[in-house]
Write a protein that holds these residues in place. Structure first.
Motif, PDB file in Angstrom:
ATOM      1  N   TYR A  47       0.818  -1.207   0.000  1.00  0.00           N
ATOM      2  CA  TYR A  47       0.000   0.000   0.000  1.00  0.00           C
ATOM      3  C   TYR A  47       0.854   1.261   0.000  1.00  0.00           C
ATOM      4  O   TYR A  47       1.992   1.276   0.462  1.00  0.00           O
ATOM      5  N   VAL A  48       0.260   2.306  -0.510  1.00  0.00           N
ATOM      6  CA  VAL A  48       0.896   3.618  -0.516  1.00  0.00           C
ATOM      7  C   VAL A  48       0.829   4.240   0.876  1.00  0.00           C
ATOM      8  O   VAL A  48       0.049   3.818   1.731  1.00  0.00           O
ATOM      9  N   PHE A 427      -1.307   2.228   7.132  1.00  0.00           N
ATOM     10  CA  PHE A 427      -1.811   3.527   7.561  1.00  0.00           C
ATOM     11  C   PHE A 427      -1.619   4.481   6.388  1.00  0.00           C
ATOM     12  O   PHE A 427      -0.498   4.651   5.893  1.00  0.00           O
ATOM     13  N   ILE A 428      -2.721   5.078   5.913  1.00  0.00           N
ATOM     14  CA  ILE A 428      -2.708   5.847   4.664  1.00  0.00           C
ATOM     15  C   ILE A 428      -3.309   7.223   4.921  1.00  0.00           C
ATOM     16  O   ILE A 428      -4.373   7.352   5.532  1.00  0.00           O
ATOM     17  N   HIS A 446      -7.944   9.808   6.643  1.00  0.00           N
ATOM     18  CA  HIS A 446      -6.960   8.878   7.182  1.00  0.00           C
ATOM     19  C   HIS A 446      -7.581   7.488   7.228  1.00  0.00           C
ATOM     20  O   HIS A 446      -8.731   7.314   7.639  1.00  0.00           O
ATOM     21  N   THR A 447      -6.787   6.512   6.795  1.00  0.00           N
ATOM     22  CA  THR A 447      -7.299   5.163   6.545  1.00  0.00           C
ATOM     23  C   THR A 447      -6.440   4.114   7.234  1.00  0.00           C
ATOM     24  O   THR A 447      -5.213   4.226   7.267  1.00  0.00           O
ATOM     25  N   LEU A 448      -7.102   3.099   7.734  1.00  0.00           N
ATOM     26  CA  LEU A 448      -6.441   1.906   8.254  1.00  0.00           C
ATOM     27  C   LEU A 448      -6.856   0.735   7.380  1.00  0.00           C
ATOM     28  O   LEU A 448      -8.041   0.518   7.138  1.00  0.00           O
ATOM     29  N   ARG A 449      -5.880  -0.031   6.902  1.00  0.00           N
ATOM     30  CA  ARG A 449      -6.158  -1.202   6.069  1.00  0.00           C
ATOM     31  C   ARG A 449      -5.523  -2.432   6.719  1.00  0.00           C
ATOM     32  O   ARG A 449      -4.302  -2.520   6.834  1.00  0.00           O
TER      33      ARG A 449
END
Length: 514
Positions: A47-48, A427-428, A446-449
């Motif tokens: 992920y980026v 964490f993005i 803000h993203t959690l994958r």
């Protein structure tokens, strides 16, 4: 000391993880990139740090998150006070070389899209150095400004001792490439852009059948110059890091010559969303689709765009053509003897919707097609082929290269070496200049994958996004308000909070006891 390895890193621009032969694409053929995977490891969950160009490229270079290095959105140049992993390689005795795209600075020449500041009646607003909460001059190299080449740029450039730049996208690129092109055809301008394109019947936005021959296209330039550098240095024992960076397959969709019709749009699969009647897009996505339907969108801009089925098929076919040209170029570079024993890396800066969620290009969301990117690590001493489901991110790449070279990262670098395993979660961070009509504000997401879930929280917005990726891989059904998933949402929000704390800057370090 054992001889330190050489490195060749290939980077593309706006390239989805699933658009490679070795990733299972049903039509696209990428034998040379597949060969890297055959002797290495494919990361299926890579992920980026941010799903846009400048922030993620800055994270790649600094091994830090956008909130730390300061390039939170496109349009903020990377201040050279940031330490890059390339500088650490150079400090340890490596030759450091960049052939192609950098995009650590702006190169459009256009003003920002920020809303004008409002000053309340009777209030004074400071200007100049006092207008923002941080005094800065954004100290940069200014090598990527429109119309400039890298000639005269102070070296090292973000740690690179040898630089040959390509700026912008499409067939009308700048930098050193522009000088190279005009030496081969002083009248090349008559071949460039939509106004000079060859006839075609494609309806896809920014489908441009360039009149520029394959041998004069930027991808060919990059392959030629990277191959030349390897050949010229084939007898040198000094270790090197060579970054070969392509502007494609970023739009406009303009593969030259035989690559234009190498793939038939009719062979391209449509995303499942085009067969779904019960999808309720979130507000920031719905506004994009509504703007296209109402004729408010600008199909010629870089902005995310609602898209129709035939446009999707054409965009995908032309993207495959650009990727095939890159694959051929990579084959030429890897044929050089100096490249054969190097640790080889393949990745990109972010993805493209390419029709998923009925959108084209990138933004304003954190969907998989934007955030998950290809990453292949091929080390002659490790062998392959291997695949891993571990999670890694863009800002881990530099730290992993340093680890393999036996070099300690700088204090405050937030990446981790992937030689010792992956992450618990990605964490993005996403930030954009322009106000999104559906949100009524600039999107900051803000993203959690995790392996099974994606949770996103939007600044200033009461709702968020929650998707169960095993049951809903297309991210169509938002479970944020689902009572049955309240516990899962709470656990993920806590995980996201811990990621936020873990990525608060640790530098500068204290200089004394208080």
């Amino acid at each position: 000391m054992q001889k330190r390895p050489d490195f060749v890193l290939f980077m593309t621009d706006q390239h989805r993880a699933d658009f490679l032969g070795c990733s299972g694409h049903p039509v696209l053929k990428t034998p040379n990139i597949d060969a890297i995977a055959t002797s290495g490891t494919i990361w299926d969950r890579f992920y980026v740090a941010s799903p846009v160009c400048m922030p993620n490229r800055a994270s790649f270079m600094t091994c830090r998150m956008p909130s730390s290095h300061g390039v939170r959105a496109n349009g903020i140049p990377l201040d050279k006070r940031n330490v890059t992993f390339v500088e650490l390689l150079r400090d340890a005795g490596y030759k450091t070389v960049l052939i192609g795209k950098s995009h650590l600075q702006t190169f459009s020449g256009k003003p920002p899209m920020l809303d004008a500041l409002q000053t309340r009646s009777g209030f004074h607003r400071a200007t100049g150095a006092l207008s923002q909460a941080l005094r800065h001059d954004l100290e940069t190299y200014l090598a990527e400004d429109p119309g400039r080449t890298s000639y005269g740029t102070p070296l090292p450039f973000y740690g690179f001792d040898h630089v040959e730049l390509v700026t912008r996208h499409g067939d009308d690129c700048g930098g050193n490439y522009r000088d190279w092109l005009l030496k081969r055809d002083p009248n090349a301008d008559r071949l460039l852009g939509a106004a000079n394109q060859l006839p075609h019947d494609y309806v896809c936005p920014q489908a441009i059948r360039t009149a520029l021959p394959e041998e004069f296209y930027s991808t060919s330039y990059i392959a030629e110059r990277a191959s030349a550098w390897l050949s010229e240095n084939k007898d040198d024992d000094q270790p090197f890091f060579l970054m070969v960076s392509f502007p494609d397959p970023h739009h406009p969709f303009n593969p030259p010559g035989r690559y234009w019709d190498m793939y038939d749009p009719a062979d391209m699969q449509l995303p499942a969303v085009f067969e779904t009647n019960d999808w309720d897009p979130p507000a920031h996505v719905a506004s994009v689709l509504e703007d296209r339907e109402a004729g408010r969108a600008n199909p010629g801009s870089y902005a995310v765009l609602g898209v129709y089925a035939q446009e999707v098929r054409e965009a995908r076919a032309l993207t495959c053509g650009m990727i095939s040209m890159i694959d051929d170029a990579i084959g030429k570079v890897r044929a050089q003897s100096k490249a054969k024993d190097a640790v080889t890396v393949f990745t990109t800066d972010h993805g493209d919707h390419l029709g998923d969620h009925r959108m084209l290009f990138k933004g304003p969301a954190a969907y998989e097609e934007l955030t998950r990117v290809p990453f292949i690590w091929s080390d002659p001493e490790a062998g392959g082929p291997n695949r891993t489901g571990d999670i890694g991110q863009t800002h881990d790449i530099g730290v992993t290269i340093l680890e393999r070279a036996g070099i300690e990262p700088a204090v405050g670098m937030q990446g981790r070496s992937l030689l010792t395993g992956g992450r618990q979660a990605a964490f993005i961070q996403y930030d954009h200049q322009k106000t999104n009509r559906g949100l009524g504000r600039r999107p900051r997401i803000h993203t959690l994958r995790t392996p099974d879930w994606r949770l996103s929280i939007l600044d200033g917005i009461a709702w968020g996004e929650l998707y169960h990726l095993r049951e809903d891989p297309g991210e169509l059904y938002n479970l944020w308000d689902s009572p049955a998933h309240a516990k899962q949402r709470a656990e993920l929000v806590e995980m996201l909070a811990r990621q936020e704390i873990a990525h608060v800057d640790e530098v500068p370090l204290p200089i004394a006891q208080a």
